[in-house]
Every structure is written in C-alpha cells, then in structure tokens.
Design a protein around this motif. Structure first.
Motif, PDB file in Angstrom:
ATOM      1  N   ALA A 100      -0.190   0.548 -19.972  1.00 20.28           N
ATOM      2  CA  ALA A 100      -1.313  -0.363 -19.283  1.00 20.28           C
ATOM      3  C   ALA A 100      -0.886  -1.322 -18.147  1.00 20.28           C
ATOM      4  CB  ALA A 100      -1.725  -1.289 -20.565  1.00 20.28           C
ATOM      5  N   PHE A 101       0.490  -1.839 -18.245  1.00 21.70           N
ATOM      6  CA  PHE A 101       0.737  -2.773 -17.190  1.00 21.70           C
ATOM      7  C   PHE A 101       1.219  -1.900 -15.828  1.00 21.70           C
ATOM      8  CE2 PHE A 101       1.647  -5.687 -20.645  1.00 21.70           C
ATOM      9  CZ  PHE A 101       1.019  -6.688 -20.047  1.00 21.70           C
ATOM     10  N   LEU A 102       1.956  -0.703 -16.180  1.00 20.24           N
ATOM     11  CA  LEU A 102       2.092   0.077 -14.979  1.00 20.24           C
ATOM     12  C   LEU A 102       1.030   0.506 -14.365  1.00 20.24           C
ATOM     13  CD1 LEU A 102       5.188   2.215 -16.032  1.00 20.24           C
ATOM     14  CD2 LEU A 102       5.119   0.479 -14.275  1.00 20.24           C
ATOM     15  N   LYS A 103      -0.293   0.945 -15.073  1.00 21.12           N
ATOM     16  CA  LYS A 103      -1.362   1.407 -14.375  1.00 21.12           C
ATOM     17  C   LYS A 103      -2.047   0.227 -13.702  1.00 21.12           C
ATOM     18  CE  LYS A 103      -5.188   4.106 -14.580  1.00 21.12           C
ATOM     19  NZ  LYS A 103      -5.656   4.395 -13.147  1.00 21.12           N
ATOM     20  N   GLY A 104      -2.203  -0.629 -14.277  1.00 23.16           N
ATOM     21  CA  GLY A 104      -2.699  -1.976 -13.685  1.00 23.16           C
ATOM     22  C   GLY A 104      -2.019  -2.549 -12.252  1.00 23.16           C
ATOM     23  N   GLY A 105      -0.812  -2.600 -12.472  1.00 28.00           N
ATOM     24  CA  GLY A 105      -0.126  -2.758 -11.273  1.00 28.00           C
ATOM     25  C   GLY A 105      -0.070  -1.788 -10.414  1.00 28.00           C
ATOM     26  N   THR A 106      -0.100  -0.438 -10.583  1.00 31.39           N
ATOM     27  CA  THR A 106      -0.290   0.663  -9.391  1.00 31.39           C
ATOM     28  C   THR A 106      -1.928   0.375  -8.876  1.00 31.39           C
ATOM     29  OG1 THR A 106       1.337   1.967 -10.782  1.00 31.39           O
ATOM     30  CG2 THR A 106      -0.267   2.809  -9.037  1.00 31.39           C
ATOM     31  N   ASP A 107      -2.756   0.492  -9.658  1.00 25.64           N
ATOM     32  CA  ASP A 107      -4.224   0.270  -9.314  1.00 25.64           C
ATOM     33  C   ASP A 107      -4.457  -1.040  -8.299  1.00 25.64           C
ATOM     34  OD1 ASP A 107      -4.625   2.522 -10.674  1.00 25.64           O
ATOM     35  OD2 ASP A 107      -5.972   1.473 -12.213  1.00 25.64           O
ATOM     36  N   ALA A 108      -3.704  -1.847  -8.736  1.00 26.66           N
ATOM     37  CA  ALA A 108      -3.982  -3.429  -7.969  1.00 26.66           C
ATOM     38  C   ALA A 108      -3.142  -3.059  -6.703  1.00 26.66           C
ATOM     39  CB  ALA A 108      -3.446  -4.801  -8.860  1.00 26.66           C
ATOM     40  N   SER A 109      -2.040  -2.683  -6.838  1.00 24.19           N
ATOM     41  CA  SER A 109      -1.230  -2.556  -5.405  1.00 24.19           C
ATOM     42  C   SER A 109      -2.015  -1.657  -4.241  1.00 24.19           C
ATOM     43  CB  SER A 109       0.185  -1.925  -5.826  1.00 24.19           C
ATOM     44  OG  SER A 109       0.805  -2.817  -6.454  1.00 24.19           O
ATOM     45  N   LEU A 110      -2.611  -0.411  -5.091  1.00 23.42           N
ATOM     46  CA  LEU A 110      -3.343   0.304  -4.106  1.00 23.42           C
ATOM     47  C   LEU A 110      -4.395  -0.214  -3.320  1.00 23.42           C
ATOM     48  CD1 LEU A 110      -2.877   3.656  -5.995  1.00 23.42           C
ATOM     49  CD2 LEU A 110      -1.647   3.079  -3.699  1.00 23.42           C
ATOM     50  N   ALA A 111      -5.319  -1.239  -4.322  1.00 24.64           N
ATOM     51  CA  ALA A 111      -6.476  -1.677  -3.924  1.00 24.64           C
ATOM     52  C   ALA A 111      -6.065  -2.763  -2.647  1.00 24.64           C
ATOM     53  CB  ALA A 111      -7.062  -2.236  -5.027  1.00 24.64           C
ATOM     54  N   MET A 112      -4.956  -3.468  -2.983  1.00 25.06           N
ATOM     55  CA  MET A 112      -4.474  -4.589  -2.000  1.00 25.06           C
ATOM     56  C   MET A 112      -4.116  -3.998  -0.717  1.00 25.06           C
ATOM     57  SD  MET A 112      -1.654  -7.382  -2.736  1.00 25.06           S
ATOM     58  CE  MET A 112      -1.218  -6.556  -4.301  1.00 25.06           C
ATOM     59  N   LEU A 113      -3.442  -2.619  -0.767  1.00 25.42           N
ATOM     60  CA  LEU A 113      -3.120  -1.990   0.310  1.00 25.42           C
ATOM     61  C   LEU A 113      -4.420  -1.410   1.238  1.00 25.42           C
ATOM     62  CD1 LEU A 113       0.137   0.050  -0.921  1.00 25.42           C
ATOM     63  CD2 LEU A 113       0.158  -1.904   0.577  1.00 25.42           C
ATOM     64  N   ALA A 114      -5.483  -1.051   0.526  1.00 27.95           N
ATOM     65  CA  ALA A 114      -6.500  -0.648   1.294  1.00 27.95           C
ATOM     66  C   ALA A 114      -7.360  -1.808   1.651  1.00 27.95           C
ATOM     67  CB  ALA A 114      -7.311   0.098   0.062  1.00 27.95           C
ATOM     68  N   GLY A 115      -6.867  -3.176   1.288  1.00 30.69           N
ATOM     69  CA  GLY A 115      -7.729  -4.169   2.127  1.00 30.69           C
ATOM     70  C   GLY A 115      -8.942  -4.698   0.940  1.00 30.69           C
TER      71      GLY A 115
END
Length: 104
Positions: free
Chosen positions: A56-71
């Motif tokens: 759960a924490f890896l999935k959340g962190g990955t999804d949030a990081s990708l969204a952040m990189l996408a602006g």
C-alpha cells in the motif's frame, strides 16, 4: 488550462485520512484481540499485515510521485498517495469485522 481547485478538494483528502485512522484503529484492536485468542483471525494474519502495508505504501508513493512529475495539483497528488492505504484499511476492517468474536 490549469485546473482550479477548491478548499473542498483538500477537505475530501482530510476525510479520507480520517477514515483511514478510524478503520486502522478498529483493525489494530481486532488483531490484538486475535493475538489474545478473543477474535477469530486466520493464522496468516501477522504476515498479511506486513505484506499489505509494504504494498500500500509503495503503491501510494509511486502513484503520488508520478502525478507530481506530471504536474498534477497537490490535492490530486495527496489523493493518489492516500487511495491504496484507504483501500487496504477498508478491506481489512470489513474482513475482520465479519469474522467476529471467537466462540468458546
């Protein structure tokens, strides 16, 4: 064109975190009662709780990081970080609640 966000977008994330905290407390209580032999929990519960937290924490962190990189906006980034944790706590709470107290 940039998406305008409202205070309600942040409020929705706060509500989700409130649910995470409330359900997590229930899950912790049921697992502790299970360890004492008072609540019906499967023998695999200890390993399950460790594995699901990591995922759960890896999935959340990955999804949030990708969204952040996408602006994406901060409220979207936070929502994506919260979502898999919320799904896990909700599923655990429902699953353990259905099992109930151990009978004599």
């Amino acid at each position: 064109m940039a998406r305008l966000f409202t205070p309600m977008d942040y409020w929705a994330n706060a509500m989700q975190m409130g649910w995470v905290m409330a359900e997590a407390q229930g899950v912790i209580a049921m697992r502790m009662m299970g360890a004492m032999g008072l609540w019906s929990v499967p023998k695999t519960e200890n390993s399950r709780m460790l594995n699901e937290k990591v995922f759960a924490f890896l999935k959340g962190g990955t999804d949030a990081s990708l969204a952040m990189l996408a602006g994406k906006s901060p409220d979207v980034v936070a929502a994506l970080a919260i979502k898999p944790i919320r799904q896990t706590t909700r599923a655990n709470h429902r699953r353990l609640t259905k099992r109930g107290m151990k009978r004599g």
